[in-house]
Design a protein around this motif. Structure first.
Motif, PDB file in Angstrom:
ATOM      1  N   ARG A  12       0.851  -1.183   0.000  1.00 57.82           N
ATOM      2  CA  ARG A  12       0.000   0.000   0.000  1.00 57.82           C
ATOM      3  C   ARG A  12       0.890   1.238   0.000  1.00 57.82           C
ATOM      4  N   VAL A  13       0.669   2.102  -0.958  1.00 57.83           N
ATOM      5  CA  VAL A  13       1.558   3.243  -1.145  1.00 57.83           C
ATOM      6  C   VAL A  13       0.795   4.535  -0.867  1.00 57.83           C
ATOM      7  N   LYS A  14       1.483   5.428  -0.173  1.00 59.56           N
ATOM      8  CA  LYS A  14       0.920   6.756   0.043  1.00 59.56           C
ATOM      9  C   LYS A  14       1.701   7.759  -0.793  1.00 59.56           C
ATOM     10  N   PHE A  15       0.992   8.487  -1.645  1.00 62.07           N
ATOM     11  CA  PHE A  15       1.631   9.548  -2.416  1.00 62.07           C
ATOM     12  C   PHE A  15       1.317  10.880  -1.746  1.00 62.07           C
ATOM     13  N   GLU A  16       2.357  11.643  -1.479  1.00 59.74           N
ATOM     14  CA  GLU A  16       2.150  13.008  -0.980  1.00 59.74           C
ATOM     15  C   GLU A  16       2.519  13.954  -2.104  1.00 59.74           C
ATOM     16  N   VAL A  17       1.540  14.716  -2.572  1.00 58.56           N
ATOM     17  CA  VAL A  17       1.703  15.433  -3.827  1.00 58.56           C
ATOM     18  C   VAL A  17       1.629  16.935  -3.588  1.00 58.56           C
ATOM     19  N   THR A  18       2.543  17.652  -4.198  1.00 49.34           N
ATOM     20  CA  THR A  18       2.459  19.110  -4.146  1.00 49.34           C
ATOM     21  C   THR A  18       3.089  19.684  -5.426  1.00 49.34           C
ATOM     22  N   SER A  19       3.054  20.983  -5.533  1.00 51.54           N
ATOM     23  CA  SER A  19       3.558  21.617  -6.751  1.00 51.54           C
ATOM     24  C   SER A  19       4.420  22.813  -6.397  1.00 51.54           C
TER      25      SER A  19
ATOM     26  N   ARG B  34      -5.989   3.978 -11.845  1.00 51.36           N
ATOM     27  CA  ARG B  34      -7.277   4.679 -11.918  1.00 51.36           C
ATOM     28  C   ARG B  34      -7.352   5.822 -10.888  1.00 51.36           C
ATOM     29  N   MET B  35      -6.239   6.252 -10.379  1.00 48.68           N
ATOM     30  CA  MET B  35      -6.278   7.255  -9.311  1.00 48.68           C
ATOM     31  C   MET B  35      -5.536   8.508  -9.750  1.00 48.68           C
ATOM     32  N   LYS B  36      -6.094   9.655  -9.367  1.00 50.31           N
ATOM     33  CA  LYS B  36      -5.379  10.903  -9.596  1.00 50.31           C
ATOM     34  C   LYS B  36      -5.658  11.859  -8.457  1.00 50.31           C
ATOM     35  N   VAL B  37      -4.728  12.770  -8.241  1.00 48.58           N
ATOM     36  CA  VAL B  37      -4.974  13.852  -7.287  1.00 48.58           C
ATOM     37  C   VAL B  37      -4.203  15.076  -7.780  1.00 48.58           C
ATOM     38  N   ASP B  38      -4.784  16.239  -7.606  1.00 50.90           N
ATOM     39  CA  ASP B  38      -4.139  17.452  -8.108  1.00 50.90           C
ATOM     40  C   ASP B  38      -2.928  17.811  -7.252  1.00 50.90           C
ATOM     41  N   ALA B  39      -1.951  18.389  -7.921  1.00 52.38           N
ATOM     42  CA  ALA B  39      -0.783  18.931  -7.240  1.00 52.38           C
ATOM     43  C   ALA B  39      -0.982  20.440  -7.165  1.00 52.38           C
ATOM     44  N   VAL B  40      -1.256  20.929  -5.954  1.00 51.92           N
ATOM     45  CA  VAL B  40      -1.605  22.335  -5.793  1.00 51.92           C
ATOM     46  C   VAL B  40      -0.467  23.033  -5.048  1.00 51.92           C
ATOM     47  N   PRO B  41       0.031  24.152  -5.574  1.00 49.23           N
ATOM     48  CA  PRO B  41       1.115  24.839  -4.871  1.00 49.23           C
ATOM     49  C   PRO B  41       0.666  25.306  -3.486  1.00 49.23           C
ATOM     50  N   GLY B  42       1.498  25.083  -2.513  1.00 42.50           N
ATOM     51  CA  GLY B  42       1.181  25.516  -1.162  1.00 42.50           C
ATOM     52  C   GLY B  42       0.318  24.534  -0.395  1.00 42.50           C
ATOM     53  N   VAL B  43      -0.055  23.423  -1.016  1.00 42.27           N
ATOM     54  CA  VAL B  43      -0.935  22.440  -0.379  1.00 42.27           C
ATOM     55  C   VAL B  43      -0.317  21.064  -0.615  1.00 42.27           C
ATOM     56  N   VAL B  44      -0.412  20.163   0.383  1.00 47.12           N
ATOM     57  CA  VAL B  44       0.008  18.784   0.144  1.00 47.12           C
ATOM     58  C   VAL B  44      -1.245  17.926   0.077  1.00 47.12           C
ATOM     59  N   THR B  45      -1.466  17.302  -1.075  1.00 47.66           N
ATOM     60  CA  THR B  45      -2.611  16.395  -1.215  1.00 47.66           C
ATOM     61  C   THR B  45      -2.092  14.974  -1.122  1.00 47.66           C
ATOM     62  N   THR B  46      -2.958  14.056  -0.696  1.00 47.07           N
ATOM     63  CA  THR B  46      -2.508  12.674  -0.524  1.00 47.07           C
ATOM     64  C   THR B  46      -3.380  11.716  -1.313  1.00 47.07           C
ATOM     65  N   MET B  47      -2.786  10.587  -1.653  1.00 42.39           N
ATOM     66  CA  MET B  47      -3.485   9.571  -2.416  1.00 42.39           C
ATOM     67  C   MET B  47      -2.947   8.226  -1.939  1.00 42.39           C
TER      68      MET B  47
END
Lengths: 270, 603
Positions: free
Chosen positions: A167-174, A187-200
């Motif tokens: 099981r993998v956790k992606f921490e995404v930012t820009s 089948r998974m996506k999450v936006d990379a938003v500057p100033g925010v960390v999104t997870t998947m």
């Protein structure tokens, strides 16, 4: 009138049986490699099965009317039916019930599943920037960077490796504008938003690689400027042992010096 | 001099004054005088005012204010189409010509996109050019879809259908049209200044850091929004106050209802997109930081504000098309519109819910997770009022006596396409499915099915239905049918495979894609070229009919509503005297109903 109703009913039942058979057996789904992907494909399949009777009802009534209720001469007028209480109320009840059903399943149930388990075996940090991906495996001190200038063909970029069965956790930012981290095979996506960390969170189940199918790739899915279409990386999903080897290889390369960016392609486990 | 040229001249003069003043003030303050952002912004605002002045929008008030004789409006001949006029029918045709022009231009851009996407790799555009072509195509088409039906048919037919002489505020009506050309000019000029590459949605921070051409989009959207607000106030007032005696709310033709509900949405939501545009422009030129995370801004706020308008906007596109479809179905089935009140309730329900669904565009955006499930619920519940439109349509067909003239074909085709558009939309509203499908060609397929398949098919149903009334001549039915079948078949062959492409990992807004998807894309492109070519038949048909078609009767379809009770085209004041409405607009086959309205022959 009664004959019309019976005929339309029969046609609808027939068309729906055929339609349900088709959508439940038809394999229109690309290769998948995650538990989440199975649930998402199942959600799409369930929605198709719910859509069949609705689609067929409208189409059967339309086609039947077109066939049966033609005007034969200019003076003919239709039956002056203003409304039909039972039918309209029934329509409202059925459509509301349908909306409620599909809200609950696959909607609510599926979403609860996707959000149910905030634990992971492996953490991967993803930083997007115009127009490349910077991937870090913090547990292993390994990092990958797709070519900093966009427009590289996907084959020229380093490969993102993932372990099957983990099981993998992606921490995404820009770093700059909004991007979106998407791996179609998962089948998974999450936006990379500057100033925010999104997870998947994704539970990887199968092995696979970009050479097998293009759904095994990282693709930026949010318009981010000129290099957007080529903001990609090949993905390879390895057995856990192979993944450990891959990590060791990467660590060795990093130890040899970070200046060998062009060599990162060697990381391809196949 | 034609007023349009006078307007252009004063527009340019205004632009130079505004831009020059800004540069001067900047110079005096010791700043670099000629920066694109603020010089262009102030120049544009002055240019807009100059244009409206030159075109004659302020003539009445200004001349009165200065103590001059008011100039009479040009009411006769072809010249009235090129200047300020208060005749709602002329304004309707002005809208129609402008927006059909934009439609064909944006269609050509779509053809260019399909040439690029016909095979993987870079072909005729580099990525920067593709993004700009795609952005311009998308935005022009959005403006067409939002404006064409209310602008052309709303203006032309709402007063006629309710038995009024004109709109409630004729000069405001003219204002709402004459605001548009500057927006159109901005967009036509944008490619020469580099264009913009952030799509029709213009999300910051990309819209803050990309080329200055971005401002063309922001200012054009702001300007168009202004027109929408002004126009919808006018529609609401007209429908509420100008109905002929006997035209009760229960006898209002369904198309008028659709424009009424649409205007409620336009009037109350458009300000939000104006604000979003304004904030982006201020971030660019005035150093505010609403959306710039590096300076404390928050980019997702833009998406909330933008979609708070732009989701209702898709119903602004769709609802008038439903109105036309139901209108056409009832007249061509020679039957009362089935469940009329339910259909109106459907419009009302969609209008109300349209304000509460916007965040379904943001399911993968990283917005707080408490929002996802409620927005899925509201989005899926909007299928219930939408279903009432289908209830009404199917019930109207049932036991009718159907006449398959071109408008009827377009109404039926539009209904079928919108069905697919609606069903594919359910997948996007479903959270798990949307995580995969969001921002892919599935979405491209979905919104083209609703907006082209539904709204544009509705627009063409309206064009074929009302053409004899507006032009006074009849087109070739044979060519009309040929156009329908080509457009219907190839529309479906273009956009159904796109859903498959999205499912298989083709994301939207890209000039290149994985080679595996090449075959389906080639098929889509070739179908798209035939779809594009089908419009040549339409243009030929319309132009030939206009030049030498047979003269149309007052009521070629034998329809009951009031616009058919006057000559084709109608005289300046529509009816010789105020009509008296006696029964419902769709009371076909009801012996005791009699005529819909009595129109006195002599006044």
């Amino acid at each position: 009138m009664r004959r019309d109703v019976v005929l339309v009913g029969l046609l609808w039942v027939l068309a729906t049986l055929v339609g349900e058979y088709v959508v439940s057996t038809l394999d229109i789904y690309p290769p998948k490699a995650a538990l989440e992907a199975e649930h998402i494909d199942q959600a799409i399949r369930t929605l198709l099965m719910l859509a069949v009777p609705v689609f067929n009802f409208v189409v059967v009534v339309m086609l039947y009317s077109i066939w049966r209720f033609r005007a034969r001469d200019e003076a003919e007028v239709g039956e002056p039916i203003y409304t039909h209480r039972t039918f309209t109320v029934g329509w409202l009840v059925v459509t509301s019930a349908l909306a409620a059903v599909l809200f609950y399943n696959p909607g609510y149930v599926g979403w609860k599943f996707l959000k149910s388990n905030p634990t992971a075996d492996l953490e991967i940090q993803v930083t997007a920037a115009q127009w490349h991906w910077h991937i870090t495996y913090p547990d292993y001190g390994v990092s990958l960077k797709s070519r900093p200038i966009g427009f590289a063909r996907i084959e020229e970029n380093p490969v993102l490796a993932l372990p099957a069965g983990k099981r993998v956790k992606f921490e995404v930012t820009s770093d700059d504008v909004i991007h979106s981290f998407w791996i179609p095979a998962l089948r998974m996506k999450v936006d990379a938003v500057p100033g925010v960390v999104t997870t998947m969170y994704v539970t990887i189940t199968e092995t696979g690689s970009y050479e097998e199918d293009a759904v095994f790739r990282v693709q930026c899915a949010e318009l981010c400027g000129t290099g957007h279409p080529r903001m990609t990386m090949p993905v390879v999903i390895l057995e856990p042992e192979e993944f450990e080897d891959w990590i060791k290889q990467q660590q060795m390369q990093e130890a040899m010096g970070g200046s060998m960016e062009g060599m990162e392609k060697q990381g391809d486990g196949h | 001099m034609l007023p349009v040229f006078r307007g252009l001249m004063w527009g340019v003069i205004g632009f130079l004054i505004g831009g020059g003043l800004t540069a001067l003030i900047r110079g005096v303050l010791g700043l670099e005088p000629w920066v694109f952002g603020s010089v262009f912004l102030v120049g544009y605002l002055f240019g807009l005012a100059g244009w409206l002045l030159g075109v004659g929008v302020w003539d009445t008030w200004m001349r009165e204010f200065l103590g001059l004789e008011p100039r009479p409006y040009q009411a006769e001949g072809w010249r009235r189409y090129f200047g300020f006029t208060t005749d709602h029918k002329v304004i309707g045709i002005q809208y129609g010509a402008t927006f059909l022009g934009m439609f064909f231009l944006a269609g050509l851009l779509a053809m260019m996109m399909r040439i690029e996407l016909m095979q993987p790799g870079r072909d005729i555009f580099n990525f920067a050019q593709y993004n700009r072509v795609m952005s311009l195509h998308g935005f022009l088409m959005v403006l067409v879809a939002v404006t064409a039906i209310p602008g052309m048919f709303g203006n032309y037919f709402v007063p006629l259908m309710i038995g009024a002489e004109d709109m409630a505020f004729p000069r405001m009506n003219a204002l709402s049209f004459w605001i548009w050309p500057p927006a159109a000019i901005l967009l036509l000029l944008s490619p020469f200044f580099g264009g913009w590459d952030s799509g029709w949605t213009g999300y910051p921070p990309l819209a803050l850091t990309n080329d200055p051409g971005q401002m063309f989009y922001n200012l054009a959207f702001f300007t168009g929004g202004l027109s929408s607000v002004v126009g919808s106030i006018n529609f609401l007032t007209t429908i509420i106050t100008m109905r002929a005696p006997g035209m009760t709310w229960g006898r209002l033709p369904i198309f008028v209802w659709s424009i009424f509900m649409t205007s409620i949405m336009s009037l109350t939501a458009t300000q939000f997109v104006g604000v979003a545009m304004l904030m982006t422009v201020l971030d660019r030129v005035a150093n505010t930081a609403f959306f710039d995370p590096a300076r404390g801004g928050y980019p997702l706020i833009y998406q909330h504000i933008f979609w708070f308008y732009s989701h209702p906007a898709v119903y602004v596109m769709m609802m008038p098309a439903w109105g036309i479809m139901l209108e056409v179905l009832a007249h061509f089935a020679r039957k009362p519109l089935f469940a009329y009140k339910w259909a109106v309730a459907g419009f009302g329900g969609v209008t109300a819910l349209s304000f509460a669904v916007w965040a379904h565009h943001m399911f993968t955006s990283g917005m707080p997770e408490t929002l996802h499930v409620p927005f899925m619920a509201t989005t899926e519940s909007i299928s219930v009022p939408t279903g009432l439109i289908f209830l009404s349509a199917l019930g109207t067909l049932w036991q009718g006596k159907l006449r398959f003239k071109t408008p009827m074909l377009f109404a039926l085709g539009g209904l079928f396409n919108f069905l697919i558009g609606g069903i594919t939309g359910v997948f996007n509203s479903d959270l798990p499915a949307d995580v995969h499908l969001h921002d892919t060609f599935w979405v491209v397929s979905h919104f083209h099915y609703t907006i082209v398949g539904g709204a544009i098919f509705g627009l063409f149903a309206g064009i074929y239905y009302w053409y004899p009334k507006m032009v006074g001549r009849m087109y070739s039915e044979r060519l009309g049918r040929l156009h329908f079948w080509l457009m219907f078949i190839f529309f479906n062959l273009v956009f159904l495979p796109m859903a498959w492409l999205g499912l298989h990992g083709m994301n939207r807004r890209i000039g290149d894609y994985p080679p595996e998807l090449g075959g389906v894309n080639a098929f889509v492109s070739i179908s798209a070229f035939i779809l594009g070519a089908s419009f040549l038949i339409f243009l030929y048909n319309m132009v030939m009919a206009w030049a030498r078609g047979p003269v149309a009767e007052a009521n070629p379809w034998g329809a009951r509503t009031l616009e058919w009770a006057t000559s084709s085209p109608p005289p300046v004041h529509n009816f010789p005297a105020v009509p008296q409405v006696l029964s419902g607009p769709y009371d076909y086959g009801v012996p005791e109903a009699g005529v819909h309205a009595a129109v006195p022959v002599e006044s």
